[in-house]
Write a protein that holds these residues in place. Structure first.
Motif, PDB file in Angstrom:
ATOM      1  N   ILE A 284       1.775 -22.189 -12.456  1.00 20.49           N
ATOM      2  CA  ILE A 284       2.762 -21.274 -11.878  1.00 20.49           C
ATOM      3  C   ILE A 284       3.564 -21.979 -10.798  1.00 20.49           C
ATOM      4  CG2 ILE A 284       3.057 -19.093 -10.639  1.00 20.49           C
ATOM      5  CD1 ILE A 284       0.360 -18.228 -11.841  1.00 20.49           C
ATOM      6  N   ASP A 285       4.858 -21.771 -10.811  1.00 20.37           N
ATOM      7  CA  ASP A 285       5.740 -22.310  -9.779  1.00 20.37           C
ATOM      8  C   ASP A 285       5.270 -21.808  -8.413  1.00 20.37           C
ATOM      9  OD1 ASP A 285       7.979 -22.614  -7.930  1.00 20.37           O
ATOM     10  OD2 ASP A 285       9.204 -23.027  -9.680  1.00 20.37           O
ATOM     11  N   PRO A 286       5.088 -22.695  -7.436  1.00 21.25           N
ATOM     12  CA  PRO A 286       4.582 -22.272  -6.120  1.00 21.25           C
ATOM     13  C   PRO A 286       5.518 -21.349  -5.343  1.00 21.25           C
ATOM     14  CG  PRO A 286       5.211 -24.598  -6.087  1.00 21.25           C
ATOM     15  CD  PRO A 286       5.237 -24.159  -7.525  1.00 21.25           C
ATOM     16  N   SER A 287       6.744 -21.156  -5.845  1.00 23.55           N
ATOM     17  CA  SER A 287       7.655 -20.234  -5.167  1.00 23.55           C
ATOM     18  C   SER A 287       7.257 -18.774  -5.398  1.00 23.55           C
ATOM     19  CB  SER A 287       9.092 -20.459  -5.638  1.00 23.55           C
ATOM     20  OG  SER A 287       9.222 -20.196  -7.023  1.00 23.55           O
ATOM     21  N   PHE A 288       6.371 -18.521  -6.353  1.00 25.51           N
ATOM     22  CA  PHE A 288       5.850 -17.173  -6.562  1.00 25.51           C
ATOM     23  C   PHE A 288       4.759 -16.880  -5.539  1.00 25.51           C
ATOM     24  CE2 PHE A 288       7.741 -17.738 -10.765  1.00 25.51           C
ATOM     25  CZ  PHE A 288       8.222 -16.468 -11.048  1.00 25.51           C
ATOM     26  N   ALA A 289       4.752 -15.638  -5.035  1.00 21.28           N
ATOM     27  CA  ALA A 289       3.754 -15.227  -4.045  1.00 21.28           C
ATOM     28  C   ALA A 289       3.184 -13.874  -4.438  1.00 21.28           C
ATOM     29  CB  ALA A 289       4.380 -15.148  -2.651  1.00 21.28           C
ATOM     30  N   ASN A 290       2.006 -13.556  -3.916  1.00 23.08           N
ATOM     31  CA  ASN A 290       1.411 -12.245  -4.186  1.00 23.08           C
ATOM     32  C   ASN A 290       2.274 -11.132  -3.620  1.00 23.08           C
ATOM     33  OD1 ASN A 290      -1.361 -14.074  -4.025  1.00 23.08           O
ATOM     34  ND2 ASN A 290      -1.470 -12.389  -5.484  1.00 23.08           N
ATOM     35  N   LEU A 291       2.496 -10.111  -4.438  1.00 19.63           N
ATOM     36  CA  LEU A 291       3.303  -8.974  -4.000  1.00 19.63           C
ATOM     37  C   LEU A 291       2.623  -8.217  -2.868  1.00 19.63           C
ATOM     38  CD1 LEU A 291       5.834  -7.240  -4.510  1.00 19.63           C
ATOM     39  CD2 LEU A 291       4.543  -6.028  -6.291  1.00 19.63           C
ATOM     40  N   ALA A 292       1.304  -8.111  -2.917  1.00 22.89           N
ATOM     41  CA  ALA A 292       0.550  -7.399  -1.884  1.00 22.89           C
ATOM     42  C   ALA A 292      -0.879  -7.904  -1.883  1.00 22.89           C
ATOM     43  CB  ALA A 292       0.588  -5.892  -2.127  1.00 22.89           C
ATOM     44  N   GLY A 293      -1.640  -7.447  -0.914  1.00 23.36           N
ATOM     45  CA  GLY A 293      -3.063  -7.758  -0.864  1.00 23.36           C
ATOM     46  C   GLY A 293      -3.862  -6.597  -1.427  1.00 23.36           C
ATOM     47  N   PRO A 294      -5.121  -6.818  -1.781  1.00 23.57           N
ATOM     48  CA  PRO A 294      -5.945  -5.748  -2.360  1.00 23.57           C
ATOM     49  C   PRO A 294      -6.246  -4.649  -1.348  1.00 23.57           C
ATOM     50  CG  PRO A 294      -7.267  -7.696  -1.919  1.00 23.57           C
ATOM     51  CD  PRO A 294      -5.844  -8.089  -1.672  1.00 23.57           C
ATOM     52  N   PRO A 295      -6.735  -3.507  -1.823  1.00 29.49           N
ATOM     53  CA  PRO A 295      -7.065  -2.402  -0.908  1.00 29.49           C
ATOM     54  C   PRO A 295      -8.093  -2.813   0.147  1.00 29.49           C
ATOM     55  CG  PRO A 295      -7.041  -1.631  -3.177  1.00 29.49           C
ATOM     56  CD  PRO A 295      -6.939  -3.125  -3.234  1.00 29.49           C
ATOM     57  N   SER A 296      -8.027  -2.163   1.282  1.00 26.81           N
ATOM     58  CA  SER A 296      -8.998  -2.379   2.352  1.00 26.81           C
ATOM     59  C   SER A 296     -10.058  -1.290   2.284  1.00 26.81           C
ATOM     60  CB  SER A 296      -8.291  -2.322   3.710  1.00 26.81           C
ATOM     61  OG  SER A 296      -7.801  -1.010   3.954  1.00 26.81           O
ATOM     62  N   SER A 306       2.348  -6.666   3.482  1.00 24.83           N
ATOM     63  CA  SER A 306       2.595  -7.277   4.791  1.00 24.83           C
ATOM     64  C   SER A 306       3.499  -6.370   5.623  1.00 24.83           C
ATOM     65  CB  SER A 306       3.244  -8.653   4.625  1.00 24.83           C
ATOM     66  OG  SER A 306       4.501  -8.543   3.985  1.00 24.83           O
ATOM     67  N   ALA A 307       3.358  -6.470   6.927  1.00 22.75           N
ATOM     68  CA  ALA A 307       4.087  -5.576   7.836  1.00 22.75           C
ATOM     69  C   ALA A 307       5.596  -5.710   7.695  1.00 22.75           C
ATOM     70  CB  ALA A 307       3.666  -5.857   9.277  1.00 22.75           C
ATOM     71  N   THR A 392       9.090   3.012  -1.280  1.00 23.42           N
ATOM     72  CA  THR A 392       8.994   3.254   0.161  1.00 23.42           C
ATOM     73  C   THR A 392       9.407   2.035   0.983  1.00 23.42           C
ATOM     74  OG1 THR A 392       6.655   2.623   0.183  1.00 23.42           O
ATOM     75  CG2 THR A 392       7.154   4.959  -0.119  1.00 23.42           C
ATOM     76  N   HIS A 393       9.499   0.877   0.331  1.00 27.53           N
ATOM     77  CA  HIS A 393       9.902  -0.339   1.040  1.00 27.53           C
ATOM     78  C   HIS A 393      11.339  -0.745   0.706  1.00 27.53           C
ATOM     79  CE1 HIS A 393       5.478  -0.794   1.482  1.00 27.53           C
ATOM     80  NE2 HIS A 393       5.818  -1.390   2.604  1.00 27.53           N
ATOM     81  N   CYS A 394      12.087   0.151   0.067  1.00 28.81           N
ATOM     82  CA  CYS A 394      13.478  -0.136  -0.285  1.00 28.81           C
ATOM     83  C   CYS A 394      14.375   0.909   0.369  1.00 28.81           C
ATOM     84  CB  CYS A 394      13.653  -0.113  -1.807  1.00 28.81           C
ATOM     85  SG  CYS A 394      15.333  -0.486  -2.359  1.00 28.81           S
ATOM     86  N   GLU A 395      15.427   0.457   1.047  1.00 27.90           N
ATOM     87  CA  GLU A 395      16.304   1.382   1.783  1.00 27.90           C
ATOM     88  C   GLU A 395      17.360   2.017   0.892  1.00 27.90           C
ATOM     89  OE1 GLU A 395      17.969  -0.627   5.102  1.00 27.90           O
ATOM     90  OE2 GLU A 395      16.053  -0.849   6.176  1.00 27.90           O
ATOM     91  N   GLU A 396      17.645   1.432  -0.281  1.00 26.60           N
ATOM     92  CA  GLU A 396      18.734   1.925  -1.128  1.00 26.60           C
ATOM     93  C   GLU A 396      18.165   2.527  -2.420  1.00 26.60           C
ATOM     94  OE1 GLU A 396      21.757  -1.344  -1.457  1.00 26.60           O
ATOM     95  OE2 GLU A 396      20.070  -2.459  -0.626  1.00 26.60           O
ATOM     96  N   VAL A 397      17.566   3.684  -2.306  1.00 25.91           N
ATOM     97  CA  VAL A 397      16.918   4.305  -3.455  1.00 25.91           C
ATOM     98  C   VAL A 397      17.621   5.606  -3.824  1.00 25.91           C
ATOM     99  CG1 VAL A 397      14.782   5.304  -4.329  1.00 25.91           C
ATOM    100  CG2 VAL A 397      14.694   3.283  -2.872  1.00 25.91           C
ATOM    101  N   HIS A 398      17.980   5.744  -5.086  1.00 23.56           N
ATOM    102  CA  HIS A 398      18.603   6.970  -5.570  1.00 23.56           C
ATOM    103  C   HIS A 398      17.538   7.974  -5.989  1.00 23.56           C
ATOM    104  CE1 HIS A 398      22.651   4.823  -6.652  1.00 23.56           C
ATOM    105  NE2 HIS A 398      22.335   4.757  -5.381  1.00 23.56           N
ATOM    106  N   ASP A 399      17.900   9.245  -5.971  1.00 25.92           N
ATOM    107  CA  ASP A 399      16.959  10.303  -6.308  1.00 25.92           C
ATOM    108  C   ASP A 399      16.427  10.180  -7.730  1.00 25.92           C
ATOM    109  OD1 ASP A 399      17.257  11.349  -3.808  1.00 25.92           O
ATOM    110  OD2 ASP A 399      18.678  12.925  -4.387  1.00 25.92           O
TER     111      ASP A 399
END
Length: 428
Positions: A284-296, A306-307, A392-399
């Protein structure tokens, strides 16, 4: 890791978490000195066979881990702990689960890799249950009372002795992550519809380089073929994980075939000197990163972002189309991924994504019947929860996007859209 010496010397006063793994054969009474503060107690990796009857004196205890101990029975005393909501007894020798051992407020129960043949009907009284992990036991049936667990979201049943999935399971309104491979079900639930065209890669043709990572089922290495081509090699540990057997994971990876959002599998590993199973994959190209971490422990079923995580509308749509598309691809092949989570997604800021980790994958009939429709739509709910997190992490969301997301998570399982329908909606 804490030490017994520090505990007995009073140097851990006020601690909210205690981790002791030091060959314990008896429960240290000094733990009770933390009764007014202790919330997480981890006694995994010891030689314990019982817990004290007055464990409820730890009145603030919320989480108890006792994995890798030789318990033969789930201790009844844990059912009297007033705030205990997470219990983990993985890889013990448990044969009996008494009803008294189940705290009323239980949200997360891990009994993976034991010897359990029966579960008490009272398990269905744990109405707050969200995660129930039972892989690697000897269950031939599930209590009918589990149909009452309307908050259950994740269920692990792999590597048991279940002849079929109960009808009520396919109607649970919040179930999103389901694994059941390795049970003696009909052939349509145990055999891939397609193995693809990929063959084997000989161990003698590989040269291992650095270790890239390690998961529950195996270790991933950077390697290269004799031709010089860089690859990734996953060597399976062979141990039972919370999701199920690594062999099932490997079979599902091979059966998944090719898709732009799947990490390319070059073939099964053959000829390892220790007989270790493995897969050889594209690097995998190292420019790819995990979208999120697992549940706590606190979030239970929801991934941790991430914050500073944010995603713009174009990237959001590209990522959603990619994930819905790979969902449609897998389910067209009768594969239920079982772990449709952001922490199993690699991405770039542009919205390009790759989906991996087939540890919870299972097969199901490709006949388009009600069972196959329900299994796909259980996974659609998992996609819908990922959908919600991204919105919830996107400011431009249509209904209209929120409306589609709500369709994916509605409680009536068969009323949810298929992945193909979701893909068409996103393309529109």
């Amino acid at each position: 890791m804490n030490t017994l010496e520090l505990l007995e010397a009073g140097q851990l006063a006020g601690a909210t978490r205690l981790d002791l793994s030091c060959g314990l054969t008896e429960f240290p009474q000094a733990i009770f000195t933390l009764a007014d503060s202790l919330e997480v107690l981890n006694l995994s990796g010891n030689a314990l066979t019982r817990l004290p009857d007055d464990l409820h004196r730890l009145h603030k205890l919320k989480v108890l881990f006792c994995s890798d101990n030789p318990f033969t029975e789930l201790p009844a005393c844990i059912g009297r702990c007033p705030q205990l909501s997470m219990v983990g007894f993985k890889a013990n020798r448990i044969e009996h689960v008494p009803a008294e051992a189940l705290p009323a407020q239980l949200r997360w129960l891990i009994l993976t890799d034991n010897r359990i043949e029966h579960l008490p009907e009272q398990l269905g009284d744990c109405l707050q249950m969200q995660k129930l992990m039972l892989s690697g036991n000897r269950l031939q049936a599930l209590p009918e009372s589990l149909a009452r667990l309307e908050n259950l979201e994740l269920l692990r049943l792999s590597a048991n002795r279940l002849p079929a999935l109960p009808d009520w399971l396919l109607r649970l309104p919040r179930l999103a992550w389901l694994a059941y491979a390795g049970n003696p079900m009909s052939e349509a639930f145990t055999t891939p519809h397609s193995e693809g065209t990929r063959g084997h890669v000989a161990w003698s043709d590989l040269r291992l380089d650095a270790q890239l990572g390690e998961g529950a089922s195996g270790i991933i290495y950077r390697a290269h073929l004799d031709s010089g081509q860089p690859v990734a090699v996953k060597l399976y540990k062979g141990a039972m994980t919370s999701d199920g057997s690594p062999v099932n994971e490997m079979n599902a990876c091979m059966a998944a075939g090719e898709h732009p959002q799947l990490i390319e599998v070059l073939g099964r590993l053959s000829g390892h000197p220790d007989g270790t199973a493995g897969l050889v994959m594209a690097l995998i190209d190292p420019s790819f990163a995990n979208l999120a971490g697992p549940p706590s422990l606190a979030s239970c079923t929801r991934d941790i972002y991430s914050a500073d995580f944010a995603i713009d509308r174009d990237a959001l749509l590209r990522l959603l189309r990619g994930m819905a598309g790979v969902g449609a691809h897998l389910h067209a092949r009768g594969i239920n991924h079982g772990d449709f989570y952001a922490h199993n997604v690699l991405w770039r800021k542009s919205g390009e994504c790759l989906f991996g980790d087939f540890g919870g994958a299972s097969f199901y009939p490709g006949d388009g019947g009600e069972v196959s429709q329900a299994l796909e739509r259980i996974e659609v709910r998992a996609f819908g929860l990922l959908f919600e997190e991204l919105l919830t992490h996107c400011e431009e969301v249509h209904d209209d996007l929120w409306a589609l997301q709500r369709q994916c998570v509605q409680p009536q399982v068969l009323a949810r859209p298929s992945f193909a329908e979701i893909t068409r909606n996103l393309d529109a």
